[in-house]
Write a protein that holds these residues in place. Sequence first.
Motif, PDB file in Angstrom:
ATOM      1  N   VAL A 119       2.416  52.959 105.241  1.00 47.48           N
ATOM      2  CA  VAL A 119       1.684  53.282 104.024  1.00 47.48           C
ATOM      3  C   VAL A 119       2.498  54.338 103.289  1.00 47.48           C
ATOM      4  O   VAL A 119       2.890  55.343 103.873  1.00 47.48           O
ATOM      5  CB  VAL A 119       0.281  53.846 104.334  1.00 47.48           C
ATOM      6  CG1 VAL A 119      -0.460  54.181 103.059  1.00 47.48           C
ATOM      7  CG2 VAL A 119      -0.518  52.877 105.182  1.00 47.48           C
ATOM      8  N   ASP A 120       2.780  54.077 102.016  1.00 49.72           N
ATOM      9  CA  ASP A 120       3.455  55.067 101.185  1.00 49.72           C
ATOM     10  C   ASP A 120       2.945  54.940  99.760  1.00 49.72           C
ATOM     11  O   ASP A 120       1.933  54.275  99.522  1.00 49.72           O
ATOM     12  CB  ASP A 120       4.973  54.925 101.280  1.00 49.72           C
ATOM     13  CG  ASP A 120       5.508  53.582 100.824  1.00 49.72           C
ATOM     14  OD1 ASP A 120       4.852  52.913  99.990  1.00 49.72           O
ATOM     15  OD2 ASP A 120       6.589  53.182 101.282  1.00 49.72           O
ATOM     16  N   ASN A 121       3.608  55.551  98.816  1.00 47.97           N
ATOM     17  CA  ASN A 121       3.158  55.533  97.419  1.00 47.97           C
ATOM     18  C   ASN A 121       3.347  54.184  96.748  1.00 47.97           C
ATOM     19  O   ASN A 121       2.888  53.995  95.622  1.00 47.97           O
ATOM     20  CB  ASN A 121       3.881  56.607  96.608  1.00 47.97           C
ATOM     21  CG  ASN A 121       3.461  57.993  97.011  1.00 47.97           C
ATOM     22  OD1 ASN A 121       2.350  58.196  97.491  1.00 47.97           O
ATOM     23  ND2 ASN A 121       4.346  58.947  96.834  1.00 47.97           N
ATOM     24  N   GLU A 122       4.002  53.250  97.406  1.00 50.03           N
ATOM     25  CA  GLU A 122       4.291  51.951  96.800  1.00 50.03           C
ATOM     26  C   GLU A 122       3.433  50.818  97.345  1.00 50.03           C
ATOM     27  O   GLU A 122       3.148  49.862  96.632  1.00 50.03           O
ATOM     28  CB  GLU A 122       5.770  51.600  96.976  1.00 50.03           C
ATOM     29  CG  GLU A 122       6.716  52.567  96.290  1.00 50.03           C
ATOM     30  CD  GLU A 122       6.436  52.692  94.792  1.00 50.03           C
ATOM     31  OE1 GLU A 122       6.220  51.662  94.128  1.00 50.03           O
ATOM     32  OE2 GLU A 122       6.410  53.833  94.295  1.00 50.03           O
ATOM     33  N   CYS A 123       3.069  50.899  98.632  1.00 49.65           N
ATOM     34  CA  CYS A 123       2.362  49.758  99.219  1.00 49.65           C
ATOM     35  C   CYS A 123       1.795  50.087 100.596  1.00 49.65           C
ATOM     36  O   CYS A 123       2.061  51.131 101.157  1.00 49.65           O
ATOM     37  CB  CYS A 123       3.305  48.561  99.325  1.00 49.65           C
ATOM     38  SG  CYS A 123       4.726  48.843 100.405  1.00 49.65           S
ATOM     39  N   ASP A 177       0.066  45.890  97.234  1.00 43.82           N
ATOM     40  CA  ASP A 177       0.765  46.796  96.322  1.00 43.82           C
ATOM     41  C   ASP A 177      -0.011  48.088  96.086  1.00 43.82           C
ATOM     42  O   ASP A 177      -1.178  48.211  96.457  1.00 43.82           O
ATOM     43  CB  ASP A 177       1.102  46.103  94.999  1.00 43.82           C
ATOM     44  CG  ASP A 177      -0.091  45.896  94.077  1.00 43.82           C
ATOM     45  OD1 ASP A 177      -1.243  46.173  94.465  1.00 43.82           O
ATOM     46  OD2 ASP A 177       0.134  45.445  92.944  1.00 43.82           O
ATOM     47  N   ARG A 178       0.654  49.043  95.470  1.00 40.41           N
ATOM     48  CA  ARG A 178       0.101  50.385  95.253  1.00 40.41           C
ATOM     49  C   ARG A 178      -1.167  50.388  94.407  1.00 40.41           C
ATOM     50  O   ARG A 178      -1.980  51.298  94.504  1.00 40.41           O
ATOM     51  CB  ARG A 178       1.158  51.288  94.634  1.00 40.41           C
ATOM     52  CG  ARG A 178       1.490  50.876  93.201  1.00 40.41           C
ATOM     53  CD  ARG A 178       2.613  51.658  92.588  1.00 40.41           C
ATOM     54  NE  ARG A 178       2.130  52.975  92.222  1.00 40.41           N
ATOM     55  CZ  ARG A 178       2.933  53.989  91.960  1.00 40.41           C
ATOM     56  NH1 ARG A 178       4.229  53.833  92.007  1.00 40.41           N
ATOM     57  NH2 ARG A 178       2.435  55.144  91.634  1.00 40.41           N
ATOM     58  N   ASP A 179      -1.345  49.395  93.566  1.00 43.70           N
ATOM     59  CA  ASP A 179      -2.522  49.318  92.708  1.00 43.70           C
ATOM     60  C   ASP A 179      -3.677  48.558  93.352  1.00 43.70           C
ATOM     61  O   ASP A 179      -4.719  48.357  92.720  1.00 43.70           O
ATOM     62  CB  ASP A 179      -2.161  48.651  91.380  1.00 43.70           C
ATOM     63  CG  ASP A 179      -1.110  49.442  90.619  1.00 43.70           C
ATOM     64  OD1 ASP A 179      -1.178  50.690  90.618  1.00 43.70           O
ATOM     65  OD2 ASP A 179      -0.205  48.816  90.039  1.00 43.70           O
TER      66      ASP A 179
END
Length: 101
Positions: free
Chosen positions: A44-48, A63-65
């Motif tokens: 888990v990170d800021n992108e996905c 995805d991050r959104d």
Amino acid sequence: MNPFAGVPAFGEHFDGTGETFLFQLRPQVQSFHWTGENNFFYRVDNECLIIGSSMGKFGLWIDRDINKGRSQVCATFDNAPLATEEDFTVKTLECWTFEMA
């Protein structure tokens, strides 16, 4: 626009243990447990969010959104794809965690 641009390269840092698993509820309840093949449990990170990975494929990628997702066969869990289409739009996301006393 490629929604999978920026997906981490194979071999980047993953967390988790062999108790991690994937599951599906439809069309039938099925769980996919760790095969011992690799230790790419989750990332888990800021992108996905990624659960399971091998050879550039992901058991579950979101995805991050929390809008687009992908599910493919991966060696971590030897899972079937979790959706009828490899790429999908997320309608609902439910996350569970268990803590053993």
